[in-house]
Write an enzyme that holds these catalytic residues in place. Sequence first.
Site, PDB file in Angstrom:
ATOM      1  N   GLU A  48     -17.733  -1.248  -9.138  1.00 35.31           N
ATOM      2  CA  GLU A  48     -18.260  -2.501  -9.647  1.00 35.31           C
ATOM      3  C   GLU A  48     -17.454  -3.731  -9.283  1.00 35.31           C
ATOM      4  O   GLU A  48     -17.463  -4.718 -10.039  1.00 35.31           O
ATOM      5  CB  GLU A  48     -18.379  -2.406 -11.163  1.00 35.31           C
ATOM      6  CG  GLU A  48     -17.052  -2.223 -11.900  1.00 35.31           C
ATOM      7  CD  GLU A  48     -16.657  -0.781 -12.144  1.00 35.31           C
ATOM      8  OE1 GLU A  48     -15.813  -0.541 -13.023  1.00 35.31           O
ATOM      9  OE2 GLU A  48     -17.177   0.105 -11.436  1.00 35.31           O
TER      10      GLU A  48
ATOM     11  N   HIS B  93     -26.310   0.343 -12.728  1.00 36.93           N
ATOM     12  CA  HIS B  93     -25.026   0.617 -13.384  1.00 36.93           C
ATOM     13  C   HIS B  93     -23.948  -0.352 -12.906  1.00 36.93           C
ATOM     14  O   HIS B  93     -23.254  -0.978 -13.725  1.00 36.93           O
ATOM     15  CB  HIS B  93     -24.608   2.057 -13.092  1.00 36.93           C
ATOM     16  CG  HIS B  93     -23.365   2.491 -13.802  1.00 36.93           C
ATOM     17  ND1 HIS B  93     -23.385   3.128 -15.025  1.00 36.93           N
ATOM     18  CD2 HIS B  93     -22.047   2.360 -13.474  1.00 36.93           C
ATOM     19  CE1 HIS B  93     -22.151   3.380 -15.416  1.00 36.93           C
ATOM     20  NE2 HIS B  93     -21.310   2.926 -14.489  1.00 36.93           N
ATOM     21  N   GLU B  94     -23.824  -0.498 -11.590  1.00 37.68           N
ATOM     22  CA  GLU B  94     -22.762  -1.379 -11.076  1.00 37.68           C
ATOM     23  C   GLU B  94     -23.032  -2.837 -11.426  1.00 37.68           C
ATOM     24  O   GLU B  94     -22.099  -3.589 -11.728  1.00 37.68           O
ATOM     25  CB  GLU B  94     -22.619  -1.198  -9.558  1.00 37.68           C
ATOM     26  CG  GLU B  94     -22.367   0.232  -9.100  1.00 37.68           C
ATOM     27  CD  GLU B  94     -21.290   0.959  -9.890  1.00 37.68           C
ATOM     28  OE1 GLU B  94     -20.344   0.317 -10.370  1.00 37.68           O
ATOM     29  OE2 GLU B  94     -21.399   2.191 -10.029  1.00 37.68           O
TER      30      GLU B  94
ATOM     31  N   HIS C 140     -22.035  -3.560 -14.970  1.00 35.23           N
ATOM     32  CA  HIS C 140     -20.593  -3.761 -15.152  1.00 35.23           C
ATOM     33  C   HIS C 140     -20.222  -5.240 -15.134  1.00 35.23           C
ATOM     34  O   HIS C 140     -19.120  -5.605 -15.598  1.00 35.23           O
ATOM     35  CB  HIS C 140     -19.816  -3.035 -14.054  1.00 35.23           C
ATOM     36  CG  HIS C 140     -19.396  -1.645 -14.409  1.00 35.23           C
ATOM     37  ND1 HIS C 140     -18.602  -1.365 -15.502  1.00 35.23           N
ATOM     38  CD2 HIS C 140     -19.635  -0.451 -13.808  1.00 35.23           C
ATOM     39  CE1 HIS C 140     -18.373  -0.067 -15.562  1.00 35.23           C
ATOM     40  NE2 HIS C 140     -18.990   0.519 -14.557  1.00 35.23           N
TER      41      HIS C 140
ATOM     42  N   GLU D  85     -17.388   2.339 -19.393  1.00 33.84           N
ATOM     43  CA  GLU D  85     -18.421   3.178 -18.803  1.00 33.84           C
ATOM     44  C   GLU D  85     -19.560   3.528 -19.757  1.00 33.84           C
ATOM     45  O   GLU D  85     -20.711   3.625 -19.343  1.00 33.84           O
ATOM     46  CB  GLU D  85     -17.793   4.446 -18.232  1.00 33.84           C
ATOM     47  CG  GLU D  85     -16.747   4.184 -17.147  1.00 33.84           C
ATOM     48  CD  GLU D  85     -17.292   3.422 -15.942  1.00 33.84           C
ATOM     49  OE1 GLU D  85     -18.537   3.286 -15.820  1.00 33.84           O
ATOM     50  OE2 GLU D  85     -16.482   2.964 -15.124  1.00 33.84           O
TER      51      GLU D  85
ATOM     52  N   ASP E   4      -7.666   9.503 -14.279  1.00 26.42           N
ATOM     53  CA  ASP E   4      -8.892  10.122 -13.782  1.00 26.42           C
ATOM     54  C   ASP E   4      -9.545  11.001 -14.839  1.00 26.42           C
ATOM     55  O   ASP E   4     -10.772  11.179 -14.839  1.00 26.42           O
ATOM     56  CB  ASP E   4      -8.598  10.975 -12.546  1.00 26.42           C
ATOM     57  CG  ASP E   4      -8.437  10.148 -11.284  1.00 26.42           C
ATOM     58  OD1 ASP E   4      -8.730   8.937 -11.324  1.00 26.42           O
ATOM     59  OD2 ASP E   4      -8.008  10.711 -10.255  1.00 26.42           O
TER      60      ASP E   4
ATOM     61  N   TYR F 195     -18.832   8.156 -19.981  1.00 22.89           N
ATOM     62  CA  TYR F 195     -20.065   7.543 -19.490  1.00 22.89           C
ATOM     63  C   TYR F 195     -21.242   7.850 -20.416  1.00 22.89           C
ATOM     64  O   TYR F 195     -21.835   6.959 -21.023  1.00 22.89           O
ATOM     65  CB  TYR F 195     -20.391   8.068 -18.093  1.00 22.89           C
ATOM     66  CG  TYR F 195     -19.532   7.545 -16.979  1.00 22.89           C
ATOM     67  CD1 TYR F 195     -20.013   6.592 -16.082  1.00 22.89           C
ATOM     68  CD2 TYR F 195     -18.238   8.018 -16.784  1.00 22.89           C
ATOM     69  CE1 TYR F 195     -19.241   6.125 -15.029  1.00 22.89           C
ATOM     70  CE2 TYR F 195     -17.451   7.559 -15.745  1.00 22.89           C
ATOM     71  CZ  TYR F 195     -17.951   6.607 -14.870  1.00 22.89           C
ATOM     72  OH  TYR F 195     -17.178   6.148 -13.832  1.00 22.89           O
TER      73      TYR F 195
END
Length: 647
Positions: free
Chosen positions: A318, A342-343, A346, A365, A421, A429
């Site tokens: 994003e 989605h992006e 953001h 997310e 991560d 999400y």
Amino acid sequence: MVFSRFLLISASFAVLAACSRGGETDGETTYIEDDASSSEPGEEAEAVWRAATPEDAADKFTYSNYNDIRVTHVDLDLNIDFDTKVISGSATLDFEREKNDVDTLVLDANDLKIEMVEAHVGGDWITAGYTMGPDDEVMGSRFAITLPDGADQVRVAYETSPDAEGIQWLSPEQTAGKQHPYLFTQFQPLYARTMIPLQDTPAVRITYDAHLTTPPELIAVMSARQDEDGDRDGDYSFRMSQPIPSYLLALAVGDIEFKAINDHMGVYAEDYILDASAAEFEDTPMMEEAIEAFYGPFRWGRYDQIVLPPSFPFGGMENPRLSFMTPTLIAGDKSLTNVVAHELAHSWSGNLVTNSNWRDAWLNEGFTSYVENRTMEALYGEERAVMERSLDKKSLMEDVAGAARPELTALKMPTDLGHPDDAFSDVSYVGGMFFLKFLENRFGRETFDAFLKDYFDHFAFQSITTEDFLTYFEDNLWADHPEAVSQAEINAWVYEPGFPDTIEDPQSDAFDKVTAQMNAWLGAGDVDGFETSAWTTHEWLHFIRSLPDNISVEQLAALDGRFSLSTSQNAEIANVWYQTAIKAGYEPAFEPLDDFLMRVGRGKFIYPLYQTLVDNGRREWAVAVYERARAGYHPIAQRRIDAIFAG
């Protein structure tokens, strides 16, 4: 204020009472049941969400002393050298002291070769002392600069490593055009420090300017206002005037072209995929209109997208003003454009309002996945939105069942998170999305939309914690509707492992029809009797994921012969088909799977495929493919797959 049977107290007072979660704390807050004797009959104790202390809320994945002194602006002057695979030049950092007596600026650096450090004092640049700590596999090195009295800037001359994990260098042969090299960065969650010495934490927001020198035949673009002259001349300047966290810095350099979608949106890509990408993403302006109607204005000026080479390890990233996209989205039918939604979303959730550390990744997310789903419903109808939530919930439940430990299945990640991560799973999400969907159902969509619009405006260009959100939620929504939810329900959603029974169970009529056809076929029906002409990608995904574990090779062959699933050009469909084929030992799928793994670098697909191969007795075959494919994968993907083979 909201009344509740629980009091929230800081962890330092945890000795006063037992925690409502079996005596365990989340490291910031302890939940205790209020003593009923302290209230009049029928009266409940007031709930107080207390923001985490600076120590508790601190980002453990940065060395920087951002609570003492904070970088506010970075000025870059860099040269891109494809021959040596090195970026070199200088970074000038402006900063503000949070504490007056601070004489050291601590930055993050990972495999950077420091050539000189200077401090700006009284109009002059003077040499400044510094120390570089040992290299940590995850965090890199602690880069501490001694500040002379009166210093208001530092300037660092340096160069990057050819093996920098946040930078991928592609040879001409690894591009579609085969004539020129390519470079792109991926800095989330902690790789900006592999290109720039800075305070690499989402808790710190900076503006930046950049001047880049590149080979003259290539175009450079960044997550900023692009070079205004637009000439392909190897000399480019950029400006990001809105404060962003470091992971949203981004750079791409290559033989790329641009095609406009409207007056403030367009697509960059290599020539071979430019027209197809612009066509695939042509609904982006309508997505923007839908989100603005829900949650207020888009605040970033332009919204462009760049379709990167196949080695890009994510579906999208994003980066403000310039989202990075995988070519696997170009399906030809807009069936995968939820990633675009989605992006774009953001731009409100994540870029505008940002989690201050990765323990709170769901704030980025989960909110974005919720806005994404609302956008898809607004554009393509409720049925598509329900199908996507249904598929997402199945993935979430699989993630929860396979989690390495229960603490990683709560929205608020544990204090001992091993690597950021680990926060980027379906828990953050999809779990975050379903939490917000729960709140929408309890408070009503219209009321909840108004609350979210105010939330984005209130925290615009700030970095916050889960507790900041909960405090705002309590004061600005829950207080006006105290019966809508209980304290225990909120605790269960945010802090407890797994997901409560109040999670939505999305039911799709379209999926029911797919299941009915599948069951009829499995009950000795003829594959030629399938009616799939109107199936969407989502229906195909539901169908393949719903095939029984004991599906036979002969049955897979019949499906493949009718629908050519092993050679599907839709990466989402191909991915789930290959996983099914691996488990069943369906040999005809392995040659096209080999081709898929050689040309696709998106982690969503290749990580589970390699894992499924290893888990199903195909390790030797997988290793042979990986040996040929590895050089074309991003360093982030290489690290993840190396870990799979290492067990």
